[in-house]
Motif scaffolding. Structure first.
Motif, mmCIF file in Angstrom:
data_model
loop_
_atom_site.group_PDB
_atom_site.id
_atom_site.type_symbol
_atom_site.label_atom_id
_atom_site.label_comp_id
_atom_site.label_asym_id
_atom_site.label_seq_id
_atom_site.Cartn_x
_atom_site.Cartn_y
_atom_site.Cartn_z
ATOM 1 N N ARG A 12 -12.995 3.705 2.518
ATOM 2 C CA ARG A 12 -12.333 4.016 3.791
ATOM 3 C C ARG A 12 -10.821 4.110 3.623
ATOM 4 N N ALA A 13 -10.288 3.375 2.651
ATOM 5 C CA ALA A 13 -8.850 3.380 2.390
ATOM 6 C C ALA A 13 -8.448 4.470 1.386
ATOM 7 N N GLY A 14 -9.416 5.257 0.892
ATOM 8 C CA GLY A 14 -9.109 6.344 -0.036
ATOM 9 C C GLY A 14 -9.193 5.975 -1.502
ATOM 10 N N ASP A 31 -7.736 5.985 -7.283
ATOM 11 C CA ASP A 31 -7.545 6.996 -6.255
ATOM 12 C C ASP A 31 -8.833 7.818 -6.157
ATOM 13 N N ALA A 32 -9.343 7.991 -4.950
ATOM 14 C CA ALA A 32 -10.620 8.680 -4.769
ATOM 15 C C ALA A 32 -10.557 10.146 -5.191
ATOM 16 N N GLU A 33 -9.382 10.752 -5.108
ATOM 17 C CA GLU A 33 -9.269 12.169 -5.434
ATOM 18 C C GLU A 33 -9.068 12.435 -6.918
ATOM 19 N N ASP A 34 -8.114 11.742 -7.534
ATOM 20 C CA ASP A 34 -7.798 12.084 -8.922
ATOM 21 C C ASP A 34 -8.148 10.998 -9.942
ATOM 22 N N GLN A 46 -9.089 -10.861 -5.942
ATOM 23 C CA GLN A 46 -7.801 -10.182 -6.107
ATOM 24 C C GLN A 46 -7.837 -8.797 -5.467
ATOM 25 N N ILE A 47 -8.932 -8.095 -5.631
ATOM 26 C CA ILE A 47 -9.080 -6.775 -5.022
ATOM 27 C C ILE A 47 -9.028 -6.898 -3.503
ATOM 28 N N GLU A 48 -9.743 -7.869 -2.981
ATOM 29 C CA GLU A 48 -9.779 -8.069 -1.534
ATOM 30 C C GLU A 48 -8.389 -8.403 -0.987
ATOM 31 N N ARG A 49 -7.656 -9.264 -1.682
ATOM 32 C CA ARG A 49 -6.293 -9.603 -1.243
ATOM 33 C C ARG A 49 -5.396 -8.374 -1.257
ATOM 34 N N TRP A 50 -5.541 -7.532 -2.275
ATOM 35 C CA TRP A 50 -4.714 -6.322 -2.348
ATOM 36 C C TRP A 50 -5.040 -5.388 -1.191
ATOM 37 N N LEU A 51 -6.312 -5.259 -0.861
ATOM 38 C CA LEU A 51 -6.710 -4.399 0.265
ATOM 39 C C LEU A 51 -6.220 -4.964 1.590
ATOM 40 N N ASP A 52 -6.055 -6.289 1.668
ATOM 41 C CA ASP A 52 -5.559 -6.924 2.892
ATOM 42 C C ASP A 52 -4.088 -6.615 3.154
ATOM 43 N N GLU A 53 -3.356 -6.316 2.109
ATOM 44 C CA GLU A 53 -1.902 -6.105 2.251
ATOM 45 C C GLU A 53 -1.578 -4.826 2.981
#
Length: 53
Positions: A12-14, A31-34, A46-53
């Motif tokens: 959802r965040a790309g 990155d979903a595109e490249d 760590q991934i979850e915390r980064w997505l929270d920012e």
């Protein structure tokens, strides 16, 4: 279950959430595109915390 939720959230965040195929097997947000590596973390917390920012 948690991996599916974080994968959907990343999408959802790309981003794509993937696990590295070699040691240290970090989790990566790409990155979903490249496919550029945006962020890497040793665990899903760590991934979850980064997505929270």
């Amino acid at each position: 279950m948690r991996i599916r939720q974080l994968t959907a959230r990343a999408a959802r965040a790309g981003y794509r959430l993937e696990r590295a195929s070699r040691v240290p097997y970090d989790w990566m947000l790409l990155d979903a595109e490249d496919g550029t590596n945006i962020y890497s973390g040793a665990d899903l917390d760590q991934i979850e915390r980064w997505l929270d920012e």
